[in-house]
Design a protein around this motif. Structure first.
Motif, PDB file in Angstrom:
ATOM      1  N   LYS A   1       0.828  -1.206   0.000  1.00 48.12           N
ATOM      2  CA  LYS A   1       0.000   0.000   0.000  1.00 48.12           C
ATOM      3  C   LYS A   1       0.862   1.255   0.000  1.00 48.12           C
ATOM      4  N   LYS A   2       2.028   1.186   0.631  1.00 49.50           N
ATOM      5  CA  LYS A   2       2.931   2.332   0.673  1.00 49.50           C
ATOM      6  C   LYS A   2       4.047   2.218  -0.371  1.00 49.50           C
ATOM      7  N   LEU A   3       4.497   0.984  -0.640  1.00 52.37           N
ATOM      8  CA  LEU A   3       5.622   0.784  -1.551  1.00 52.37           C
ATOM      9  C   LEU A   3       5.248   1.066  -2.999  1.00 52.37           C
ATOM     10  N   VAL A   4       4.085   0.616  -3.448  1.00 54.79           N
ATOM     11  CA  VAL A   4       3.712   0.789  -4.853  1.00 54.79           C
ATOM     12  C   VAL A   4       3.665   2.268  -5.237  1.00 54.79           C
ATOM     13  N   PRO A   5       3.050   3.153  -4.449  1.00 55.04           N
ATOM     14  CA  PRO A   5       3.132   4.576  -4.804  1.00 55.04           C
ATOM     15  C   PRO A   5       4.560   5.120  -4.813  1.00 55.04           C
ATOM     16  N   ILE A   6       5.425   4.584  -3.971  1.00 54.32           N
ATOM     17  CA  ILE A   6       6.825   4.997  -4.000  1.00 54.32           C
ATOM     18  C   ILE A   6       7.457   4.619  -5.338  1.00 54.32           C
ATOM     19  N   VAL A   7       7.148   3.426  -5.830  1.00 48.37           N
ATOM     20  CA  VAL A   7       7.647   3.005  -7.144  1.00 48.37           C
ATOM     21  C   VAL A   7       7.085   3.917  -8.236  1.00 48.37           C
ATOM     22  N   GLN A   8       5.802   4.248  -8.158  1.00 48.36           N
ATOM     23  CA  GLN A   8       5.211   5.159  -9.143  1.00 48.36           C
ATOM     24  C   GLN A   8       5.939   6.505  -9.134  1.00 48.36           C
ATOM     25  N   ARG A   9       6.149   7.053  -7.945  1.00 48.58           N
ATOM     26  CA  ARG A   9       6.835   8.344  -7.848  1.00 48.58           C
ATOM     27  C   ARG A   9       8.260   8.249  -8.388  1.00 48.58           C
ATOM     28  N   ALA A  10       8.936   7.155  -8.086  1.00 43.00           N
ATOM     29  CA  ALA A  10      10.314   6.984  -8.545  1.00 43.00           C
ATOM     30  C   ALA A  10      10.390   6.967 -10.067  1.00 43.00           C
ATOM     31  N   GLN A  11       9.432   6.324 -10.714  1.00 41.47           N
ATOM     32  CA  GLN A  11       9.445   6.295 -12.182  1.00 41.47           C
ATOM     33  C   GLN A  11       9.216   7.689 -12.755  1.00 41.47           C
ATOM     34  N   VAL A  12       8.280   8.433 -12.181  1.00 39.35           N
ATOM     35  CA  VAL A  12       8.024   9.803 -12.629  1.00 39.35           C
ATOM     36  C   VAL A  12       9.281  10.657 -12.460  1.00 39.35           C
ATOM     37  N   ASP A  13       9.904  10.555 -11.293  1.00 42.16           N
ATOM     38  CA  ASP A  13      11.081  11.368 -11.012  1.00 42.16           C
ATOM     39  C   ASP A  13      12.277  10.950 -11.871  1.00 42.16           C
ATOM     40  N   PHE A  14      12.430   9.661 -12.098  1.00 43.70           N
ATOM     41  CA  PHE A  14      13.525   9.173 -12.933  1.00 43.70           C
ATOM     42  C   PHE A  14      13.396   9.703 -14.352  1.00 43.70           C
ATOM     43  N   LEU A  15      12.195   9.676 -14.911  1.00 42.86           N
ATOM     44  CA  LEU A  15      11.989  10.190 -16.263  1.00 42.86           C
ATOM     45  C   LEU A  15      12.316  11.678 -16.336  1.00 42.86           C
TER      46      LEU A  15
END
Length: 392
Positions: free
Chosen positions: A279-293
């Motif tokens: 519940k907390k990790l998946v949004p972190i992964v989403q944010r990381a992909q946005v920030d990485f791009l």
């Protein structure tokens, strides 16, 4: 299985200032590529301690590369690198904040003897998440079921390339099927059975002995088409002095085979135990992909350095290839799909994959899960629908 791709390693002095890998960056930059990721903010959003395993282990299906940059972007300062096992670990960071747990990213492909990630999830229960394609998940739904929780890439870069100078009349993969061009690919790739079964390609033009090397394609002087990845081979071949000219390609996705590539997946039996973490990790992964791009350089530098340190003849990486890959990801492969959310799954796409792959597996006399449904293969319940990339 990832393609054994050839390139030139250019040495880079990589680790960012203060010993940080570039993972866990704050997402700042001159040209942000994302909209606001979430209304929630602060340390509580980022804290995983006591909720997730002390170390979150992620198994990839190949060596470090830009396509998997989201995972390396999550790694914070002072990582530990095991060059023998091709593993890197460090504190898991979310937009500059230490989450209180660690992340370990394990290389696949040659590093694991080309074992499928689905198999590894069941032979090594220390693995928390693994990269699993949708067709692989369908194939092993009975023996080694997996359950996807987030798809960092929306579209697969799987492609077939050809020489446009020899064949200027080719525009899409179906054009290859109207010719005598040999199509080389890895034996066992499920999508090729779809291309043959749907009449897009003919079986008598296929060569399943592709081993990842470029030699036969170059020697064929336009008489051969070849499978690969749109994020790598077009750049590699056009910069190889043995070829040194552009190639053209068609995406497998565009033929009507819309699988999700390398979706992060768990063992279904672990869902209840991992739910508070996801519940907390998946949004972190989403944010990381946005920030990485939005700001890929530090993480791409880290990826290049890891490949150099791992030093294996099966894989090499350089800054030009990394820059090309991120451009392709932004243009073609990482987006929000039909809504405003990055990383979620569409039931229609997964159902179409079930409809395509099931008869192929039946024809191969492989075990089938009776009554397989999309909900057996993925969930969107951990996705934050507010997190997405800005699409032009």
């Amino acid at each position: 299985m990832r393609t054994l791709r050839l390139g030139t390693i250019l040495l880079a002095a990589i680790l960012a200032a203060a010993g940080c890998t570039g993972g866990g960056g704050d997402g700042g930059g001159d040209q942000p590529a994302s909209r606001p990721s979430s209304a929630a903010s602060g340390a509580d959003r980022s804290s995983l301690k006591g909720v997730c395993p002390d170390t979150i282990v992620v198994q990839t299906d190949w060596y470090p590369e830009t396509e998997y940059g989201v995972l390396y972007h999550l790694i914070g300062p002072n990582p530990t690198i095991d060059t023998k096992k091709k593993i890197v670990s460090g504190p898991l960071y979310d937009q500059g904040r230490d989450t209180g747990v660690r992340i370990e990213v394990r290389s696949g492909g040659p590093a694991t003897g080309f074992k499928l990630v689905s198999e590894q999830l069941y032979t090594d229960k220390s693995i928390t998440l693994g990269q699993v394609n949708t067709d692989e998940a369908i194939r092993f739904a009975t023996q080694q079921p997996t359950y996807a929780v987030v798809a960092p890439m929306e579209i697969s870069p799987f492609m077939i390339l050809w020489d446009p100078q020899t064949h200027p009349e080719f525009n899409i993969i179906a054009d290859l099927g109207q010719s005598d061009v040999t199509v080389r690919y890895f034996q066992g790739d499920t999508y090729m059975e779809y291309l043959v079964g749907s009449g897009i390609l003919r079986r008598n033009q296929l060569d399943d002995k592709y081993d990842g090397s470029s030699g036969k394609f170059f020697a064929g002087k336009g008489s051969i088409a070849q499978a690969g990845f749109a994020t790598s081979e077009p750049y590699i071949y056009s910069h190889d002095p043995k070829w040194d000219k552009p190639v053209r390609y068609g995406l497998v996705n565009d033929t009507g085979y819309p699988f999700y590539p390398q979706a992060l997946s768990i063992r279904p039996a672990d869902k209840a135990k991992l739910a508070p973490c996801l519940k907390k990790l998946v949004p972190i992964v989403q944010r990381a992909q946005v920030d990485f791009l939005a700001n890929p350089k530090a993480t791409n530098d880290f990826v290049i350095d890891l490949v150099r340190r791992y030093h294996d003849s099966a894989w090499s990486y350089d800054p030009g290839l990394a820059d090309y890959a991120i451009d392709q990801m932004r243009l073609n492969f990482v987006n929000n799909g039909d809504d405003q959310t990055l990383g979620n799954f569409e039931v229609g796409r997964v159902q179409r994959m079930i409809d395509i792959v099931t008869p192929i597996l039946a024809g191969q006399r492989q075990p089938l899960k009776q009554g397989l449904k999309p909900s057996d293969l993925y969930t969107n319940e951990f996705i934050d629908p507010r997190i997405g990339v800005t699409q032009s």
